[in-house]
Scaffold this motif. Structure first.
Motif, PDB file in Angstrom:
ATOM      1  N   LEU A  13       1.282   6.185 -15.017  1.00 45.28           N
ATOM      2  CA  LEU A  13       2.729   6.842 -14.578  1.00 45.28           C
ATOM      3  C   LEU A  13       3.522   7.336 -15.508  1.00 45.28           C
ATOM      4  O   LEU A  13       4.041   8.460 -15.607  1.00 45.28           O
ATOM      5  CB  LEU A  13       3.268   5.675 -13.696  1.00 45.28           C
ATOM      6  CG  LEU A  13       4.636   6.022 -12.977  1.00 45.28           C
ATOM      7  CD1 LEU A  13       4.444   6.902 -11.865  1.00 45.28           C
ATOM      8  CD2 LEU A  13       5.393   4.730 -12.513  1.00 45.28           C
ATOM      9  N   LEU A  14       3.385   6.654 -17.041  1.00 44.91           N
ATOM     10  CA  LEU A  14       4.047   7.251 -17.875  1.00 44.91           C
ATOM     11  C   LEU A  14       3.591   8.180 -18.545  1.00 44.91           C
ATOM     12  O   LEU A  14       4.459   9.372 -18.659  1.00 44.91           O
ATOM     13  CB  LEU A  14       4.290   6.042 -18.813  1.00 44.91           C
ATOM     14  CG  LEU A  14       4.932   4.559 -18.672  1.00 44.91           C
ATOM     15  CD1 LEU A  14       5.005   3.840 -19.624  1.00 44.91           C
ATOM     16  CD2 LEU A  14       6.565   4.970 -18.102  1.00 44.91           C
TER      17      LEU A  14
ATOM     18  N   PRO B  93       0.912  -1.195  -0.029  1.00 45.91           N
ATOM     19  CA  PRO B  93      -0.109  -0.054   0.112  1.00 45.91           C
ATOM     20  C   PRO B  93       0.836   1.052   0.055  1.00 45.91           C
ATOM     21  O   PRO B  93       2.187   1.332   0.757  1.00 45.91           O
ATOM     22  CB  PRO B  93      -1.115  -0.103   1.365  1.00 45.91           C
ATOM     23  CG  PRO B  93      -0.967  -1.597   1.412  1.00 45.91           C
ATOM     24  CD  PRO B  93       0.424  -2.244   1.101  1.00 45.91           C
ATOM     25  N   ASP B  94       0.344   2.435  -0.584  1.00 47.34           N
ATOM     26  CA  ASP B  94       1.172   3.484  -0.891  1.00 47.34           C
ATOM     27  C   ASP B  94       1.515   4.342   0.394  1.00 47.34           C
ATOM     28  O   ASP B  94       2.627   4.716   0.456  1.00 47.34           O
ATOM     29  CB  ASP B  94       0.067   4.584  -1.594  1.00 47.34           C
ATOM     30  CG  ASP B  94       0.047   4.377  -3.127  1.00 47.34           C
ATOM     31  OD1 ASP B  94       0.806   3.311  -3.531  1.00 47.34           O
ATOM     32  OD2 ASP B  94      -0.940   4.886  -3.765  1.00 47.34           O
ATOM     33  N   ASP B  95       0.807   3.969   1.433  1.00 42.68           N
ATOM     34  CA  ASP B  95       0.932   4.741   2.708  1.00 42.68           C
ATOM     35  C   ASP B  95       2.293   4.211   3.361  1.00 42.68           C
ATOM     36  O   ASP B  95       3.190   4.757   3.880  1.00 42.68           O
ATOM     37  CB  ASP B  95       0.025   4.809   3.710  1.00 42.68           C
ATOM     38  CG  ASP B  95      -0.591   3.449   4.133  1.00 42.68           C
ATOM     39  OD1 ASP B  95      -0.202   2.533   3.399  1.00 42.68           O
ATOM     40  OD2 ASP B  95      -1.288   3.240   5.207  1.00 42.68           O
TER      41      ASP B  95
ATOM     42  N   ASP C 127       6.431  13.650  -5.274  1.00 41.71           N
ATOM     43  CA  ASP C 127       6.735  15.049  -5.734  1.00 41.71           C
ATOM     44  C   ASP C 127       6.408  16.160  -4.623  1.00 41.71           C
ATOM     45  O   ASP C 127       7.461  16.990  -4.316  1.00 41.71           O
ATOM     46  CB  ASP C 127       5.673  15.501  -6.953  1.00 41.71           C
ATOM     47  CG  ASP C 127       6.364  14.945  -8.239  1.00 41.71           C
ATOM     48  OD1 ASP C 127       7.529  14.826  -8.451  1.00 41.71           O
ATOM     49  OD2 ASP C 127       5.510  15.044  -9.177  1.00 41.71           O
ATOM     50  N   ARG C 128       5.423  15.998  -3.677  1.00 44.62           N
ATOM     51  CA  ARG C 128       5.014  16.786  -2.699  1.00 44.62           C
ATOM     52  C   ARG C 128       6.315  16.314  -1.631  1.00 44.62           C
ATOM     53  O   ARG C 128       6.408  17.618  -0.915  1.00 44.62           O
ATOM     54  CB  ARG C 128       3.732  16.258  -2.062  1.00 44.62           C
ATOM     55  CG  ARG C 128       2.420  16.639  -2.953  1.00 44.62           C
ATOM     56  CD  ARG C 128       1.211  16.374  -1.951  1.00 44.62           C
ATOM     57  NE  ARG C 128       1.034  15.176  -1.762  1.00 44.62           N
ATOM     58  CZ  ARG C 128       0.204  14.264  -2.383  1.00 44.62           C
ATOM     59  NH1 ARG C 128      -0.240  14.395  -3.624  1.00 44.62           N
ATOM     60  NH2 ARG C 128       0.114  12.964  -1.940  1.00 44.62           N
ATOM     61  N   GLY C 129       6.777  15.236  -1.508  1.00 39.89           N
ATOM     62  CA  GLY C 129       7.632  15.183  -0.396  1.00 39.89           C
ATOM     63  C   GLY C 129       9.129  16.001  -0.743  1.00 39.89           C
ATOM     64  O   GLY C 129       9.649  16.428  -0.086  1.00 39.89           O
TER      65      GLY C 129
ATOM     66  N   GLU D 197      -0.423   7.770  -7.720  1.00 41.23           N
ATOM     67  CA  GLU D 197      -0.567   8.345  -6.457  1.00 41.23           C
ATOM     68  C   GLU D 197       0.809   8.482  -5.674  1.00 41.23           C
ATOM     69  O   GLU D 197       1.058   9.410  -5.204  1.00 41.23           O
ATOM     70  CB  GLU D 197      -1.425   7.562  -5.670  1.00 41.23           C
ATOM     71  CG  GLU D 197      -2.938   7.535  -6.086  1.00 41.23           C
ATOM     72  CD  GLU D 197      -3.175   6.594  -7.213  1.00 41.23           C
ATOM     73  OE1 GLU D 197      -2.350   6.000  -7.970  1.00 41.23           O
ATOM     74  OE2 GLU D 197      -4.303   7.147  -8.067  1.00 41.23           O
ATOM     75  N   GLN D 198       1.650   7.455  -5.973  1.00 42.07           N
ATOM     76  CA  GLN D 198       2.958   7.494  -5.372  1.00 42.07           C
ATOM     77  C   GLN D 198       4.042   8.601  -6.049  1.00 42.07           C
ATOM     78  O   GLN D 198       4.600   9.200  -5.328  1.00 42.07           O
ATOM     79  CB  GLN D 198       3.781   6.147  -5.556  1.00 42.07           C
ATOM     80  CG  GLN D 198       3.088   4.985  -4.772  1.00 42.07           C
ATOM     81  CD  GLN D 198       3.812   3.822  -4.900  1.00 42.07           C
ATOM     82  OE1 GLN D 198       4.726   3.412  -5.917  1.00 42.07           O
ATOM     83  NE2 GLN D 198       3.182   2.634  -4.180  1.00 42.07           N
TER      84      GLN D 198
END
Length: 216
Positions: free
Chosen positions: A182-183, A60-62, A97-99, A91-92
């Motif tokens: 993603l691509l 999972p992403d989290d 990018d946010r991180g 989502e990842q």
């Protein structure tokens, strides 16, 4: 310099990432290595991740995002990183990018290592890994000198549970189903390059270096 190498299991991504990191002078950060280390240490995140990995599911992403972003905050990542195995979903990618933005960093380029599915299945069915240092062999294309033993450290070779049977098909289904978004994400940002991964190792390496340096 922050680079993403995108490729399915069996695409040669890990081998190429190690070579690229040395040439480019950045740190190779593989999500799979982070997971295996956490599992070996018995951490809470590691044990949670193991359940999904053993089933051939995406973690999972989290869990994944927390583990990777924590690693990127360490001092040895300051000069840049080559990310291998992350992000795997749209989502990842957005979470990454946010991180990075919080640390005034960004992704320079993303390279997709393209290999046909039938070739991936053949590679994965013969893939074995050494227990000590995760050196990769293939009984079809790159066998060890002594069957079942790593040439480099003498440890036992084993086949991962998710490289066998239905788990392999499931992993590839998950990869291909999620990869197109993603691509598209990195293509829309003007950061995507594609390299043919169905070539010999050195030719793929040269093409990857060119694809990356042409965009920097």
């Amino acid at each position: 310099m922050n680079i993403i190498l995108i490729g399915a299991q069996g695409s040669g991504k890990g081998t190429q990432a190690e070579k690229l990191a040395q040439v480019l002078g950045v740190l190779h950060v593989a999500s799979g290595d982070l997971f295996r280390s956490a599992i070996a240490q018995g951490t809470e995140l590691g044990m949670k991740a193991k359940i999904y990995i053993d089933r051939g599911d995406l973690v999972p992403d989290d869990i994944t995002v927390a583990m990777v972003l924590s690693r990127l905050q360490e001092p040895d990542c300051a000069r840049g990183v080559l990310l291998d195995g992350f992000p795997r979903t749209l989502e990842q990618a957005k979470a990454l990018d946010r991180g990075l933005q919080e640390a005034d960093r960004f992704i320079d380029t993303a390279v997709y290592l393209e290999v046909p599915r039938e070739i991936l299945l053949k590679r994965l069915s013969g893939r074995y890994i050494c227990r000590a240092n995760q050196h990769i062999y293939n009984i079809n294309t790159r066998p060890p000198k002594v069957p079942g033993i790593c040439d480099l450290d003498g440890s036992e070779l084993y086949q991962r549970s998710d490289d066998q049977g239905e788990a392999v098909q499931k992993r590839l289904d998950i990869f291909f189903n999620g990869t197109f978004k993603l691509l598209d994400y990195y293509r829309d940002e003007g950061k995507l390059a594609t390299v043919n991964g169905n070539q010999d190792v050195e030719k793929v390496h040269k093409d990857l270096v060119k694809a990356i340096t042409d965009r920097l």
